[in-house]
Design an enzyme around this catalytic site. Structure first.
Site, short mmCIF file in Angstrom:
data_model
loop_
_atom_site.label_atom_id
_atom_site.label_comp_id
_atom_site.label_asym_id
_atom_site.label_seq_id
_atom_site.Cartn_x
_atom_site.Cartn_y
_atom_site.Cartn_z
N CYS A 116 40.05 67.76 2.04
CA CYS A 116 39.74 69.19 2.00
C CYS A 116 38.98 69.50 0.24
CB CYS A 116 39.93 70.00 2.23
SG CYS A 116 41.04 70.22 3.92
N HIS A 254 37.70 77.22 -0.47
CA HIS A 254 38.14 76.35 0.60
C HIS A 254 38.50 76.80 1.78
CE1 HIS A 254 39.16 73.64 3.91
NE2 HIS A 254 40.31 73.07 3.39
N ASN A 284 39.15 75.64 9.69
CA ASN A 284 39.32 75.49 8.09
C ASN A 284 38.46 74.08 8.82
OD1 ASN A 284 40.00 73.11 6.52
ND2 ASN A 284 41.83 73.07 6.60
C1 LIG Z 1 50.16 75.49 9.32
C2 LIG Z 1 50.76 77.51 8.86
C3 LIG Z 1 49.80 78.02 9.50
C4 LIG Z 1 52.26 77.45 9.90
O1 LIG Z 1 52.66 78.92 9.54
P1 LIG Z 1 54.10 79.25 8.48
O2 LIG Z 1 54.14 80.60 8.42
O3 LIG Z 1 54.04 78.49 7.38
O4 LIG Z 1 54.57 79.11 9.53
P2 LIG Z 1 55.48 77.74 10.19
O5 LIG Z 1 55.19 75.75 9.88
O6 LIG Z 1 56.76 78.41 9.45
O7 LIG Z 1 56.25 77.62 11.45
C5 LIG Z 1 56.18 79.02 12.30
C6 LIG Z 1 56.74 78.93 13.31
O8 LIG Z 1 55.48 79.09 13.90
C7 LIG Z 1 55.90 77.92 15.18
N1 LIG Z 1 54.07 77.68 15.41
C8 LIG Z 1 53.66 76.82 14.42
N2 LIG Z 1 52.10 76.35 15.22
C9 LIG Z 1 51.98 77.57 15.92
C10 LIG Z 1 51.27 78.15 16.42
N3 LIG Z 1 50.29 77.47 16.56
N4 LIG Z 1 51.16 78.77 17.61
C11 LIG Z 1 52.81 79.71 17.97
N5 LIG Z 1 53.41 78.90 16.85
C12 LIG Z 1 53.54 77.97 16.43
C13 LIG Z 1 56.14 76.85 14.74
O9 LIG Z 1 56.67 76.13 15.06
C14 LIG Z 1 57.10 77.81 13.96
O10 LIG Z 1 58.38 77.88 15.31
P3 LIG Z 1 59.63 78.55 14.67
O11 LIG Z 1 60.40 79.25 13.60
O12 LIG Z 1 60.65 78.60 16.43
O13 LIG Z 1 60.36 76.16 14.15
C15 LIG Z 1 50.14 77.32 7.71
O14 LIG Z 1 51.53 77.09 7.44
C16 LIG Z 1 49.98 77.15 7.02
O15 LIG Z 1 48.28 77.90 6.19
N6 LIG Z 1 49.77 75.93 6.17
C17 LIG Z 1 48.48 75.29 5.21
C18 LIG Z 1 47.93 74.22 6.09
C19 LIG Z 1 46.56 74.73 6.00
O16 LIG Z 1 45.61 74.69 5.00
N7 LIG Z 1 46.20 73.02 5.85
C20 LIG Z 1 44.76 71.75 4.86
C21 LIG Z 1 44.83 72.43 3.47
S1 LIG Z 1 43.49 71.13 3.51
#
Ligand SMILES: CC(C)(COP(=O)(O)OP(=O)(O)OC[C@H]1O[C@@H](n2cnc3c(N)ncnc32)[C@H](O)[C@@H]1OP(=O)(O)O)[C@@H](O)C(=O)NCCC(=O)NCCS
Length: 327
Positions: A116, A254, A284
């Site tokens: 990205c 981004h 994204n």
């Molecule tokens: C992916 C992202 C949104 C997850 O958000 P978060 O607040 O960190 O959530 P977590 O990963 O801690 O997950 C929390 C819970 O939500 C759940 N969960 C994950 N995706 C889910 C979805 N789409 N819907 C519902 N629940 C979801 C997980 O399983 C977890 O459940 P658990 O606590 O029972 O294990 C976040 O980490 C993020 O944006 N990271 C950066 C990703 C990114 O930008 N990538 C590209 C970079 S170029």
């Protein structure tokens, strides 16, 4: 190139596919909710390419728009640098397909893989090519990540969308690219990757069964990395450009997650109102997200010629890149 010349943006364009996939649509596919996606990411909907559209198709449309905006012919382009993590083929380069589609027969063409961060990396390479004597360089960020997303994995499939953006880089009379910073931390290559399909793990019936041909991501790690690296790389680019955060008219980060953008912007000291955010509508779009947001900012009458912009990318690699320029 004359010593007094500057290198900047001659034209810009963007294209997103027509089909809209909403959070409610995703509720039908995986165990998720519109509420979860919106509060954790800021995304409401994303665009998905038709089966007939690959990354080069989207990229070629954005490229033609950038050429029109620059009032140039395809034959004027001497190099095409395409940033993508979702190429049409592993080989040849998607840039070669774009070259053929737009008729840029005089252009060298190659792809650049920086996840990205790809658009900012590609702009930096284009800057270097113009310094080296190339007159007009086309930069294209284009993605059909929907082809590489596991539609059964709720932790990734809600995040990404398809789209493309392009700019023509060349000599300008004033302003242009003022400073930049690019970098990488390959020790963390593992936190965001497509495990199978390369030379490390060629496609096989077994790894396809294990769904290893899709994007794998440790979201929390990427989140922490992004919040740390955005202010750091931005400050370096601002310092190189000798520009104060206050002087930035628009920051175009981004578009991955509004929580990442808000946390990073807070520590940078740039006003929230000066940050372009459109990921609610596109998700994204990886290497395409910055030019898509840039073009939307122009169309909405926010971003104007002469404005100082700060572009910031981060992503797989792990990589980061930022650029300060006068548009
Ligand atoms: C992916 C992202 C949104 C997850 O958000 P978060 O607040 O960190 O959530 P977590 O990963 O801690 O997950 C929390 C819970 O939500 C759940 N969960 C994950 N995706 C889910 C979805 N789409 N819907 C519902 N629940 C979801 C997980 O399983 C977890 O459940 P658990 O606590 O029972 O294990 C976040 O980490 C993020 O944006 N990271 C950066 C990703 C990114 O930008 N990538 C590209 C970079 S170029």
């Amino acid at each position: 190139m004359k010593d007094s010349s500057k290198i900047g943006i001659l034209g810009i364009g963007a294209y997103v596919p027509k089909r809209i996939l909403t959070n409610n649509d995703l509720e039908e596919l995986v165990d998720t909710s519109d509420e979860w996606i919106q509060t954790r990411t800021g995304i409401k909907q994303r665009r998905i390419a038709d089966a007939s559209e690959a990354s080069s198709d989207l990229g070629a449309i954005a490229a033609k728009q950038a050429l029109d905006d620059a009032k140039l012919n395809p034959e004027d382009i001497e190099a095409i640098v395409t940033a993508t993590l979702s190429p049409d083929y592993i080989s040849p380069a998607t840039a070669c397909l774009i070259q053929s589609k737009i008729g840029a027969h005089n252009a060298a063409a190659f792809d650049l893989g920086a996840g990205c961060s790809g658009f900012v990396y590609a702009l930096t390479v284009a800057y270097g090519l113009v310094l080296a004597g190339f007159k007009k360089v086309l930069v294209v960020g284009t993605e059909t990540t929907s082809r590489f997303v596991n539609w059964q994995d709720r932790s990734t499939c809600v995040l990404f969308g398809d789209g493309a953006g392009a700019v023509v880089v060349g000599e300008v009379k004033a302003g242009g690219i003022l400073g930049w910073d690019i970098g990488a931390d390959g020790t963390n290559f593992d936190v965001l990757k497509i495990p199978a399909g390369g030379s490390r793990e060629p496609l096989s019936a077994l790894n396809i069964h294990q769904q290893r041909q899709y994007i794998y991501m440790n979201g929390a790690e990427v989140f922490r990395f992004a919040v740390r690296v955005i202010p750091k790389t931005s400050q370096k680019a601002l310092l190189n450009a000798q520009v104060q955060p206050d002087d930035i008219d628009w920051m175009i980060p981004h578009q991955a997650n509004t929580r990442i953008i808000n946390a990073a912007v807070e520590s940078l000291g740039i006003a929230k109102e000066s940050v372009v955010v459109n990921l609610d509508r596109y998700g994204n779009t990886s290497a395409a997200s910055i030019p898509i947001a840039w073009v939307e900012g122009i169309e909405e009458g926010k971003i104007k010629r002469g404005h100082k912009l700060l572009l910031v990318g981060f992503g797989a690699g792990l990589t980061w890149g930022s650029m300060v320029l006068e548009y």
